[in-house]
Each structure stands twice: as C-alpha cells, then as structure tokens.
Design an enzyme around this catalytic site. Structure first.
Site, PDB file in Angstrom:
ATOM      1  CD  GLU A   1      -4.850  50.448  15.100  1.00  0.00           C
ATOM      2  OE1 GLU A   1      -5.169  49.298  14.794  1.00  0.00           O
ATOM      3  OE2 GLU A   1      -5.407  51.076  16.050  1.00  0.00           O
TER       4      GLU A   1
ATOM      5  CG  PHE B   1       0.333  50.135  13.487  1.00  0.00           C
ATOM      6  CD1 PHE B   1      -0.144  49.761  12.242  1.00  0.00           C
ATOM      7  CD2 PHE B   1       0.332  51.489  13.825  1.00  0.00           C
ATOM      8  CE1 PHE B   1      -0.599  50.709  11.348  1.00  0.00           C
ATOM      9  CE2 PHE B   1      -0.120  52.450  12.942  1.00  0.00           C
ATOM     10  CZ  PHE B   1      -0.586  52.065  11.698  1.00  0.00           C
TER      11      PHE B   1
ATOM     12  N   GLY C   1      -2.825  45.933  17.578  1.00  0.00           N
ATOM     13  CA  GLY C   1      -4.087  45.661  18.259  1.00  0.00           C
ATOM     14  C   GLY C   1      -3.942  45.378  19.750  1.00  0.00           C
ATOM     15  CB  THR C   2      -6.548  44.205  22.122  1.00  0.00           C
ATOM     16  OG1 THR C   2      -7.442  45.242  21.712  1.00  0.00           O
ATOM     17  CG2 THR C   2      -6.701  43.951  23.603  1.00  0.00           C
ATOM     18  CB  CYS C   3      -3.239  40.316  20.783  1.00  0.00           C
ATOM     19  SG  CYS C   3      -2.234  38.886  21.086  1.00  0.00           S
TER      20      CYS C   3
ATOM     21  CG  HIS D   1      -2.579  33.925  21.315  1.00  0.00           C
ATOM     22  ND1 HIS D   1      -1.278  33.772  20.879  1.00  0.00           N
ATOM     23  CD2 HIS D   1      -2.692  35.216  21.741  1.00  0.00           C
ATOM     24  CE1 HIS D   1      -0.638  34.923  21.014  1.00  0.00           C
ATOM     25  NE2 HIS D   1      -1.474  35.810  21.538  1.00  0.00           N
TER      26      HIS D   1
HETATM   27  C1  LIG Z   1      -5.892  42.055  29.369  1.00  0.00           C
HETATM   28  C2  LIG Z   1      -6.310  41.150  28.245  1.00  0.00           C
HETATM   29  C3  LIG Z   1      -5.745  39.888  28.135  1.00  0.00           C
HETATM   30  C4  LIG Z   1      -6.119  39.057  27.086  1.00  0.00           C
HETATM   31  N1  LIG Z   1      -5.559  37.810  27.028  1.00  0.00           N
HETATM   32  C5  LIG Z   1      -5.923  36.977  26.024  1.00  0.00           C
HETATM   33  C6  LIG Z   1      -5.338  35.692  25.925  1.00  0.00           C
HETATM   34  O1  LIG Z   1      -4.506  35.296  26.728  1.00  0.00           O
HETATM   35  N2  LIG Z   1      -5.717  34.892  24.893  1.00  0.00           N
HETATM   36  C7  LIG Z   1      -6.653  35.302  23.974  1.00  0.00           C
HETATM   37  O2  LIG Z   1      -6.962  34.545  23.057  1.00  0.00           O
HETATM   38  N3  LIG Z   1      -7.238  36.521  24.045  1.00  0.00           N
HETATM   39  C8  LIG Z   1      -6.887  37.364  25.047  1.00  0.00           C
HETATM   40  N4  LIG Z   1      -7.448  38.604  25.119  1.00  0.00           N
HETATM   41  C9  LIG Z   1      -8.448  38.996  24.094  1.00  0.00           C
HETATM   42  C10 LIG Z   1      -7.738  39.401  22.800  1.00  0.00           C
HETATM   43  O3  LIG Z   1      -6.767  40.389  23.094  1.00  0.00           O
HETATM   44  C11 LIG Z   1      -8.740  39.917  21.780  1.00  0.00           C
HETATM   45  O4  LIG Z   1      -9.762  38.969  21.615  1.00  0.00           O
HETATM   46  C12 LIG Z   1      -8.087  40.142  20.421  1.00  0.00           C
HETATM   47  O5  LIG Z   1      -6.938  40.923  20.546  1.00  0.00           O
HETATM   48  C13 LIG Z   1      -9.093  40.796  19.471  1.00  0.00           C
HETATM   49  O6  LIG Z   1      -8.479  41.016  18.228  1.00  0.00           O
HETATM   50  P1  LIG Z   1      -9.180  41.944  17.141  1.00  0.00           P
HETATM   51  O7  LIG Z   1      -8.287  41.909  15.953  1.00  0.00           O
HETATM   52  O8  LIG Z   1     -10.580  41.572  16.987  1.00  0.00           O
HETATM   53  O9  LIG Z   1      -9.189  43.394  17.776  1.00  0.00           O
HETATM   54  P2  LIG Z   1      -7.996  44.286  18.301  1.00  0.00           P
HETATM   55  O10 LIG Z   1      -6.765  43.513  18.481  1.00  0.00           O
HETATM   56  O11 LIG Z   1      -8.542  45.028  19.466  1.00  0.00           O
HETATM   57  O12 LIG Z   1      -7.717  45.282  17.102  1.00  0.00           O
HETATM   58  C14 LIG Z   1      -8.636  46.275  16.737  1.00  0.00           C
HETATM   59  C15 LIG Z   1      -7.872  47.503  16.308  1.00  0.00           C
HETATM   60  O13 LIG Z   1      -8.759  48.364  15.603  1.00  0.00           O
HETATM   61  C16 LIG Z   1      -8.496  49.681  15.966  1.00  0.00           C
HETATM   62  N5  LIG Z   1      -9.730  50.438  15.674  1.00  0.00           N
HETATM   63  C17 LIG Z   1     -10.943  50.273  16.236  1.00  0.00           C
HETATM   64  N6  LIG Z   1     -11.854  51.058  15.650  1.00  0.00           N
HETATM   65  C18 LIG Z   1     -11.193  51.754  14.707  1.00  0.00           C
HETATM   66  C19 LIG Z   1     -11.588  52.740  13.771  1.00  0.00           C
HETATM   67  N7  LIG Z   1     -12.862  53.130  13.642  1.00  0.00           N
HETATM   68  N8  LIG Z   1     -10.639  53.268  12.960  1.00  0.00           N
HETATM   69  C20 LIG Z   1      -9.337  52.856  13.037  1.00  0.00           C
HETATM   70  N9  LIG Z   1      -8.924  51.921  13.908  1.00  0.00           N
HETATM   71  C21 LIG Z   1      -9.843  51.373  14.718  1.00  0.00           C
HETATM   72  C22 LIG Z   1      -8.100  49.626  17.422  1.00  0.00           C
HETATM   73  O14 LIG Z   1      -7.305  50.718  17.772  1.00  0.00           O
HETATM   74  C23 LIG Z   1      -7.335  48.302  17.470  1.00  0.00           C
HETATM   75  O15 LIG Z   1      -5.946  48.485  17.324  1.00  0.00           O
HETATM   76  C24 LIG Z   1      -7.083  39.484  26.137  1.00  0.00           C
HETATM   77  C25 LIG Z   1      -7.641  40.765  26.233  1.00  0.00           C
HETATM   78  C26 LIG Z   1      -7.264  41.587  27.275  1.00  0.00           C
HETATM   79  C27 LIG Z   1      -7.880  42.953  27.363  1.00  0.00           C
HETATM   80  N1  LIG Z   2      -7.009  34.205  28.606  1.00  0.00           N
HETATM   81  C1  LIG Z   2      -7.809  34.831  27.738  1.00  0.00           C
HETATM   82  O1  LIG Z   2      -8.122  34.333  26.681  1.00  0.00           O
HETATM   83  C2  LIG Z   2      -8.307  36.214  28.070  1.00  0.00           C
HETATM   84  C3  LIG Z   2      -7.711  36.951  29.078  1.00  0.00           C
HETATM   85  C4  LIG Z   2      -8.207  38.200  29.381  1.00  0.00           C
HETATM   86  C5  LIG Z   2      -9.279  38.709  28.658  1.00  0.00           C
HETATM   87  N2  LIG Z   2      -9.833  37.981  27.677  1.00  0.00           N
HETATM   88  C6  LIG Z   2     -11.020  38.500  26.948  1.00  0.00           C
HETATM   89  O2  LIG Z   2     -11.264  39.830  27.328  1.00  0.00           O
HETATM   90  C7  LIG Z   2     -12.654  40.033  27.518  1.00  0.00           C
HETATM   91  C8  LIG Z   2     -12.865  40.943  28.704  1.00  0.00           C
HETATM   92  O3  LIG Z   2     -12.527  40.283  29.940  1.00  0.00           O
HETATM   93  P1  LIG Z   2     -13.275  40.648  31.294  1.00  0.00           P
HETATM   94  O4  LIG Z   2     -12.727  39.791  32.365  1.00  0.00           O
HETATM   95  O5  LIG Z   2     -13.287  42.125  31.460  1.00  0.00           O
HETATM   96  O6  LIG Z   2     -14.779  40.274  30.954  1.00  0.00           O
HETATM   97  P2  LIG Z   2     -15.715  39.063  31.396  1.00  0.00           P
HETATM   98  O7  LIG Z   2     -14.987  37.779  31.373  1.00  0.00           O
HETATM   99  O8  LIG Z   2     -16.953  39.238  30.593  1.00  0.00           O
HETATM  100  O9  LIG Z   2     -16.051  39.342  32.929  1.00  0.00           O
HETATM  101  C9  LIG Z   2     -16.584  40.549  33.381  1.00  0.00           C
HETATM  102  C10 LIG Z   2     -17.285  40.293  34.688  1.00  0.00           C
HETATM  103  O10 LIG Z   2     -17.498  41.535  35.345  1.00  0.00           O
HETATM  104  C11 LIG Z   2     -18.735  41.453  36.023  1.00  0.00           C
HETATM  105  N3  LIG Z   2     -19.257  42.788  36.345  1.00  0.00           N
HETATM  106  C12 LIG Z   2     -19.756  43.714  35.512  1.00  0.00           C
HETATM  107  N4  LIG Z   2     -20.125  44.813  36.203  1.00  0.00           N
HETATM  108  C13 LIG Z   2     -19.862  44.576  37.519  1.00  0.00           C
HETATM  109  C14 LIG Z   2     -20.030  45.291  38.726  1.00  0.00           C
HETATM  110  N5  LIG Z   2     -20.562  46.525  38.748  1.00  0.00           N
HETATM  111  N6  LIG Z   2     -19.651  44.720  39.884  1.00  0.00           N
HETATM  112  C15 LIG Z   2     -19.118  43.489  39.889  1.00  0.00           C
HETATM  113  N7  LIG Z   2     -18.940  42.738  38.778  1.00  0.00           N
HETATM  114  C16 LIG Z   2     -19.302  43.277  37.603  1.00  0.00           C
HETATM  115  C17 LIG Z   2     -19.596  40.709  35.022  1.00  0.00           C
HETATM  116  O11 LIG Z   2     -20.710  40.185  35.669  1.00  0.00           O
HETATM  117  P3  LIG Z   2     -21.927  39.542  34.851  1.00  0.00           P
HETATM  118  O12 LIG Z   2     -21.419  38.178  34.518  1.00  0.00           O
HETATM  119  O13 LIG Z   2     -23.049  39.538  35.795  1.00  0.00           O
HETATM  120  O14 LIG Z   2     -22.149  40.422  33.666  1.00  0.00           O
HETATM  121  C18 LIG Z   2     -18.636  39.640  34.497  1.00  0.00           C
HETATM  122  O15 LIG Z   2     -18.696  38.463  35.252  1.00  0.00           O
HETATM  123  C19 LIG Z   2     -13.277  38.680  27.739  1.00  0.00           C
HETATM  124  O16 LIG Z   2     -14.405  38.581  26.907  1.00  0.00           O
HETATM  125  C20 LIG Z   2     -12.222  37.684  27.366  1.00  0.00           C
HETATM  126  O17 LIG Z   2     -12.650  36.869  26.309  1.00  0.00           O
HETATM  127  C21 LIG Z   2      -9.373  36.739  27.364  1.00  0.00           C
END
Ligand SMILES: Cc1cc2nc3c(=O)[nH]c(=O)nc-3n(C[C@H](O)[C@H](O)[C@H](O)COP(=O)(O)OP(=O)(O)OC[C@H]3O[C@@H](n4cnc5c(N)ncnc54)[C@H](O)[C@@H]3O)c2cc1C
Ligand SMILES: NC(=O)c1ccc[n+]([C@@H]2O[C@H](COP(=O)([O-])OP(=O)(O)OC[C@H]3O[C@@H](n4cnc5c(N)ncnc54)[C@H](OP(=O)(O)O)[C@@H]3O)[C@@H](O)[C@H]2O)c1
Length: 488
Positions: free
Chosen positions: A32, A36, A38-40, A467
C-alpha cells in the site's frame, strides 16, 4: 528470493482476498502506497456520506414547515462535522496496525511495480527499494485517482480534488461559492452537500444532462430540483480555461451548442471530471499484462487477466467504479481461489448503484433506451411518491416538483430489465429489485442441476448491495446467523 503464496496490491477491496488467504495459513504480502483502507474509507464513500447526511437533514428541515413542523433555520457546526469525518478517516491507522501485527503477512509501504511476470519490487516510502520478491498469485487492486482535465491555466488556480478535499484542503468553513468542473456523481453529491450548507454552487458539466447515462427522466427531475435549490447548472458546457480574477478563481465554460463562453467566479473550484487508472504505476509491460486503450487492466468475469497467475479487481479493471462492485469481485475471486467449491462469475449486467444527491437516485439494469436498443419488447410502469400513503404522509403531492418516482422496465414476460428511482431513500428502495434480478440468474450448482434459491436468502448474499445504503443493514444480518447454536 522470497516467494509468497499471494501478493495483493492495494488495501481497499483487495483486503477480502488477502483475508481469505491468511485464514488458510498462506504466506502473503500486502503493498500500500497511501493510507490503509483505500479510497472508500479515506477519500470516498464513507467521508462523503458523513457530509451528505447532515446536508439531507438541512433539506428535510426546510421541507418540514409544509407538514406543520417548524424546525427553524438549521445551524451548522462545520467544525463538528469535520471532526466526525476525520475520526472515521483516521481508522486507517488501526487497519495499518492490525496488518502489521498479522502473522504470515509482510506489509510493504510504498509503490509496487513488476520486474517480470513473476517478480515485483516496491519503491518504499522511506526512499529505498525493497528486495525483489515472487508470488504464486498476484491480485492487483490498485484503484484509480482523479482525472485532471486539460484546461488552460487549471493548475495555476490550484483547484481542489476529492483527494485533497478529504485531507489538507478541507475548508475551515463552507466556501461562500464553489464551481464544480464535471456533471457526474461526485459533482452531484458535492453540489448537494455545499448547497445545503449555504454555498453558492455552480456545476459545469460537459454532458447535456446531469449524471450522463442515467435515464433522462431521472436526470431532468434532479436537475429541476437542483435549480430550485439555487444551484446553477451549466450543462453542455466544457470548462476550457481557468485563471485568478482578484481573490476569486475564474473558470471559463464554453457552450457546446452556441460556442458562447461564460465566466464563473468563485471562492473555490472542485475538479470532479472522472478518474484515471492506477495501472500505470505497476509497470505492467514487464509482466505482459494486457490493458485497454484507457489503461484499465483487461479482466474477464472471473477477474482473470491474460496472465494465469495475475488477477485484477475493483476500479483498476475499469468496470464500474463502485465499492460494492469491488467488494463483490473480491468475494468472487476469494471463493474461486480458496473455497474449493467451483467457480463463481461476476454478472456485470446487474450492478446497482446510487447517487447520494437530494433526492437520491438509484438504479439497476437497463435504461428504457438501452432496453429498446437491446431488442427487447419494452413495457414501462411509473409510480410516484404522492401515490402511496407513506409518500403522501411525507408531504409529496401529485404534480409537485419534488414528487419523485419509481420507473420499472420489463419485457412481455415480466422479466425485469431495469429499475430507476429518484426520491427519498432511493438507494434502499431499489435493492429488492437487485435481489430479484439476481435470483433469476444465480450461477447454478456445479453438478449441473438447477439450484433453486426461491425462499432462501441466497439471492441477497450473492447480490451486490449498494454501498453505503441502509440495505447493508438488512443484507448483512445473514452474516451473523449462529449456525452452531439453533435456538430450539
Ligand atoms: C468522493 C467519492 C465518493 C464515492 N462514493 C461512493 C459511494 O457512495 N458508493 C460506492 O459504491 N462507491 C463510491 N465511490 C467509489 C469507490 O470509492 C471506489 O469504487 C472504491 O473505493 C474502489 O475500491 P478499490 O479497492 O478498487 O480501490 P481503492 O479503494 O482506491 O484502493 C486502491 C489502493 O491501492 C493503492 N495503490 C494503487 N497503486 C498502488 C501501487 N502500485 N502500489 C501500492 N499501492 C497502490 C492506493 O493507494 C489505494 O489505497 C466514491 C469515490 C469517490 C472518489
Ligand atoms: N455514490 C457513488 O457510488 C459514487 C459517488 C462518488 C463517486 N463515485 C465514483 O467515482 C467515479 C468518479 O466520479 P466523477 O463524478 O468524477 O466521474 P463521472 O461520473 O465520470 O463524471 C465526470 C464528468 O465530468 C465531465 N467532464 C470531464 N471533463 C470536463 C470538462 N473539462 N468540463 C466539464 N465537464 C467535464 C465528464 O463529461 P463526459 O461525460 O463528457 O466525459 C463527466 O460527465 C465515478 O466513476 C463513480 O463511479 C461513486
């Protein structure tokens, strides 16, 4: 050279496969590069929803006088909101400590990259490089990071991303004004959070509708709600230029239809323009692992890459960026690798998701247009919140702008093709449909006989549960059945 049974890159959903291997006493390594969990946990689902719920409360308080209850104007203790959120994020430290104390597990803190198909090395955070090591199997669960769109002057205005927002750029108080570049899920959720907190929010979205890809009826409904909240929507507008204008950050948006440019000035700018793959960090060329044109790792429905000992799951395989999807893939892979009970596969046609906007949006399956294009004979039913007693009790009246709905899409046999909901608790309301859709298509028993799951809870545990929706409460109750102690 050290050789592990399993190496997992990424401590998000990858932990599920790791735990399954550790439970079987296998020798493992976890790599990692960041916090620790991840993104979630650190910058995604969990902290964002800890801000969404207070925003929901504010919007509900604003609706309450309609029902004869005046809760007054909500006062926001932003510092308390932030403290609660960072307390949760800081759980990453306990996760780290737990892994560091786990027998049979080596933890490498740094960035992993392949040396060849069977060998990896880690550029450690302390600036050194680990000795190379091998593994019988590699699981690549490295996720994604925010996409930085090519916009002239963008870096000079130092915009916020979700990574910096849930870290050093978390504001001391809600910004007075915020411009969000992107009209997708993050934009929609952040617009709700900040607009409810009193921020003047503008969304610049390149697509002609909010939440591109959603059923247009749903998107239009939500867009109308957002406009009613005072959120400015510049849809079909691309952010083309950014610069400072006095103390404000200025983003220039260009209309796709007319070419006309609009300047939007605000205290802060959030870039929410999609994500890019972290596959570029892994030196996949050395491992000869196939990626697609956008750098996502190519996998099949068993999470296999073209290399028989290398698997990829979660965001990094480019198939839906949701945590419940990543978890489900990890569970399927853990089963396939370690349960010795046949092979499960991931059914990507039934991935549900929800947007935690106000009101919520939730969905599983096809849109009406997709169903028609796929050649189905399509029948549609709609029901509005105002048409049921509970909805009416909540103050949703027929014809009101906030009267959300459920839209079901079926074929001539009644087969569920898609369900779309916009309204109160949509994320939880859509979940039973997900179970139904999966009950109809669960993988069958290995002996080739039909395996009937009607009346059992199997469709629940084998489906993806959105989730972080309250449906996790009902779905995960089955994980706590005490099979060893019948009560009679
Ligand atoms: C603001 C936001 C809100 C979201 N809300 C939701 C939601 O409400 N519901 C939902 O379902 N999804 C949501 N998502 C999406 C969700 O967070 C991701 O789909 C999910 O966390 C992906 O899990 P993952 O295990 O694939 O990757 P991650 O959780 O991103 O884990 C990948 C890990 O790998 C590490 N890593 C990467 N490359 C390397 C490397 N080469 N060596 C060592 N470590 C490395 C990174 O540091 C990271 O910790 C949201 C995302 C964002 C950005
Ligand atoms: N509730 C949840 O489950 C949750 C919550 C947050 C995030 N996420 C995950 O996180 C990921 C990222 O979320 P996101 O909102 O960043 O991505 P997204 O849903 O793919 O939306 C990004 C948007 O930005 C637009 N865009 C790109 N460049 C632009 C520009 N220069 N000017 C104006 N608009 C522009 C894109 O347009 P185009 O459509 O034309 O490309 C697209 O519509 C998603 O894939 C999602 O699955 C999930």
């Amino acid at each position: 050279m050290k050789k592990y049974d399993l190496v997992v890159v990424g401590s998000g959903a990858g932990f599920i496969v790791l735990d399954a291997a550790l439970e079987r006493g296998l020798s493992c390594a976890l790599i990692e590069k960041d916090q620790f969990g991840g993104t979630c946990l650190n910058r995604g689902c969990i902290p964002s929803k800890m801000l969404v719920y207070p925003a929901d409360l504010i919007r509900e308080a604003e609706r309450a006088p309609k029902l004869g209850v005046d809760l007054g104007k909500p006062k926001v203790d932003w510092q308390r909101l932030g403290e609660r959120m960072f307390e949760k994020i800081n759980m990453n430290k306990y996760i780290r400590e737990e892994y560091l104390d786990t027998p049979n597990l080596d933890v490498y803190e740094g960035t992993a990259a392949f040396v060849d198909e069977h060998t990896m090395q880690v550029a450690l955070k302390d600036g050194t490089v680990s000795p190379p090591f091998m593994a019988q199997r590699f699981v690549l669960a490295g996720g994604a990071r925010s996409r930085q769109p090519q916009i002239e002057g963008l870096s000079a205005i130092n915009p916020v991303t979700y990574e910096t927002f849930f870290g050093p750029r978390f504001p001391k108080k809600p910004w007075k004004s915020l411009t969000i570049i992107g009209g997708g899920i993050i934009a929609t959720e952040f617009a709700h959070i900040f607009s409810a907190m009193g921020t003047q929010v503008t969304i610049i979205g390149r697509a002609p509708q909010l939440l591109r890809g959603e059923d247009p009826e749903v998107s239009e409904f939500l867009a109308d709600q957002y406009r009613a909240f005072g959120i400015r929507l510049l849809l079909a507008h691309t952010a083309v230029k950014a610069q400072m204008a006095g103390s404000k950050k200025r983003v220039t948006a260009q209309c796709a239809q007319t070419g006309r440019q609009v300047d939007v000035d605000s205290e802060e700018v959030l870039v929410a323009s999609g994500v890019v793959s972290n596959a570029d960090l892994l030196n996949l060329r050395a491992a000869k692992v196939d990626i697609d044109e956008n750098n996502w790792i190519k996998t099949n429905e068993y999470l296999e890459t073209n290399q028989p000992h290398i698997y990829a799951l979660g965001d990094i395989n480019g198939r839906y960026a949701f945590r419940h999807k990543a978890n489900h893939e990890a569970e399927v892979l853990a089963h396939n690798l370690y349960a010795n009970a046949g092979h499960h596969r991931v059914d990507y046609s039934k991935v549900p998701w929800a947007v935690f906007s106000f009101p919520q949006v939730a969905r599983v399956g096809l849109t009406e247009q997709q169903a028609v294009e796929a050649g189905h004979k399509v029948f549609v039913g709609r029901n509005y919140y105002s048409q049921v007693a509970s909805g009416y009790a909540m103050g949703y009246n027929e014809g009101d702008a906030d009267d959300g709905f459920v839209k079901v899409i079926v074929d001539e046999h009644g087969t569920l093709l898609g369900v779309h909901i916009v309204g109160f608790q949509a994320a939880a309301l859509v979940q039973p449909y997900v179970y139904l859709m999966n009950a109809a298509s669960l993988p069958r028993a290995q002996d080739g006989h039909m395996h009937v799951d009607v009346g059992t809870y199997e469709p629940v545990t084998r489906s993806m549960t959105i989730h972080p929706a309250l449906s996790e409460l009902t779905a995960w109750a089955f994980d706590h059945i005490d099979w060893l102690n019948p009560i009679n």
